[in-house]
Design a protein around this motif. Structure first.
Motif, short mmCIF file in Angstrom:
data_model
loop_
_atom_site.label_atom_id
_atom_site.label_comp_id
_atom_site.label_asym_id
_atom_site.label_seq_id
_atom_site.Cartn_x
_atom_site.Cartn_y
_atom_site.Cartn_z
N TRP A 83 -2.30 -2.65 -6.36
CA TRP A 83 -2.01 -3.06 -4.99
C TRP A 83 -2.08 -4.57 -4.83
O TRP A 83 -1.21 -5.17 -4.19
CB TRP A 83 -2.99 -2.39 -4.02
CG TRP A 83 -2.82 -2.86 -2.62
CD1 TRP A 83 -1.84 -2.48 -1.75
CD2 TRP A 83 -3.63 -3.79 -1.94
NE1 TRP A 83 -2.00 -3.13 -0.56
CE2 TRP A 83 -3.11 -3.94 -0.64
CE3 TRP A 83 -4.77 -4.51 -2.29
CZ2 TRP A 83 -3.67 -4.79 0.29
CZ3 TRP A 83 -5.33 -5.35 -1.34
CH2 TRP A 83 -4.79 -5.49 -0.07
N ALA A 87 0.83 -1.20 0.00
CA ALA A 87 0.00 0.00 0.00
C ALA A 87 0.87 1.26 0.00
O ALA A 87 0.57 2.24 -0.71
CB ALA A 87 -0.93 0.00 1.21
N ILE A 138 -5.91 1.31 -9.11
CA ILE A 138 -5.26 1.22 -7.80
C ILE A 138 -5.45 -0.15 -7.14
O ILE A 138 -4.47 -0.75 -6.70
CB ILE A 138 -5.73 2.38 -6.88
CG1 ILE A 138 -5.23 3.71 -7.43
CG2 ILE A 138 -5.24 2.17 -5.45
CD1 ILE A 138 -5.78 4.92 -6.72
N THR A 141 2.43 1.48 -3.47
CA THR A 141 1.39 1.83 -4.45
C THR A 141 1.01 3.30 -4.32
O THR A 141 0.82 3.98 -5.34
CB THR A 141 0.16 0.93 -4.27
OG1 THR A 141 0.56 -0.43 -4.42
CG2 THR A 141 -0.92 1.25 -5.28
N ALA A 142 0.93 3.80 -3.09
CA ALA A 142 0.62 5.22 -2.89
C ALA A 142 1.73 6.09 -3.47
O ALA A 142 1.46 7.11 -4.11
CB ALA A 142 0.44 5.51 -1.40
N TYR A 143 2.97 5.69 -3.28
CA TYR A 143 4.08 6.43 -3.88
C TYR A 143 4.02 6.38 -5.40
O TYR A 143 4.26 7.39 -6.07
CB TYR A 143 5.42 5.85 -3.38
CG TYR A 143 6.62 6.49 -4.01
CD1 TYR A 143 7.04 7.75 -3.62
CD2 TYR A 143 7.33 5.85 -5.01
CE1 TYR A 143 8.13 8.36 -4.20
CE2 TYR A 143 8.43 6.44 -5.60
CZ TYR A 143 8.83 7.69 -5.19
OH TYR A 143 9.91 8.29 -5.78
#
Length: 172
Positions: free
Chosen positions: A103, A82, A99, A85-87
């Motif tokens: 992830w 997570a 998304i 993936t956010a980065y």
């Protein structure tokens, strides 16, 4: 090459930090106790003997440690995925619809890598005849560090070789 090595180092350090935070924040001791409660002494002894390759004097403590590490890994990998993936969303502008898929794939890929590397380390450790090289039953700290370092290096080389053989070549 240096950029790839630095990225790998940062990911390893980040994963270690995530594992430590999960160990401190997430209360999974009750889950570990309930799982170890499913075992009787003989089955716990068989499992720890299978993992270690020799009888374990502290069967219940080792079994609890194994399940605690397994649960921590199973929690930490999705958290790590997570974060990455956010980065990736911030830097690569991934669409919101992609998304969950990104992830999920990264989580499964990381779990596969961790468990295959761990299995390879364990299998090589069990198969290589360290007893014939070091017949003494008591090992110094330096000898143990040398054995573990050699084992880790050997595992890395074997893992790299296996991944290079099974990864398809991409043509541009």
């Amino acid at each position: 090459m240096a950029k790839h090595a630095l990225s790998l180092f940062i990911k390893i350090v980040l994963f270690a930090v995530v594992m430590l935070i999960v160990a401190k924040v997430v209360p999974y001791d009750g889950l570990v106790n309930s799982i170890t409660g499913l075992f009787d002494f003989q089955s716990a002894d068989k499992l720890t003997r299978f993992i270690l390759g020799e009888p374990d004097l502290e069967v219940w403590e080792s079994l609890g440690d194994y399940f605690s590490l397994l649960i921590n890994t199973l929690i930490s990998v999705p958290v790590m995925s997570a974060i990455i993936t956010a980065y990736s969303i911030v830097t690569h502008k991934v669409s919101p619809a992609g998304i969950p898929r990104e992830w999920g794939r990264s989580t499964l890929r990381r779990l596969t890598k961790i468990f295959s590397f761990t299995f390879l380390f364990w299998a090589l450790f069990r198969l290589l005849p360290y007893q014939s090289l070091f017949p003494d039953q008591t090992y110094s700290n330096f000898t143990m560090a040398a054995i573990v370092g050699f084992q880790l290096l050997l595992t890395i080389v074997c893992y790299w070789f296996i991944t290079k053989k099974i990864t398809p070549k991409r043509s541009l």
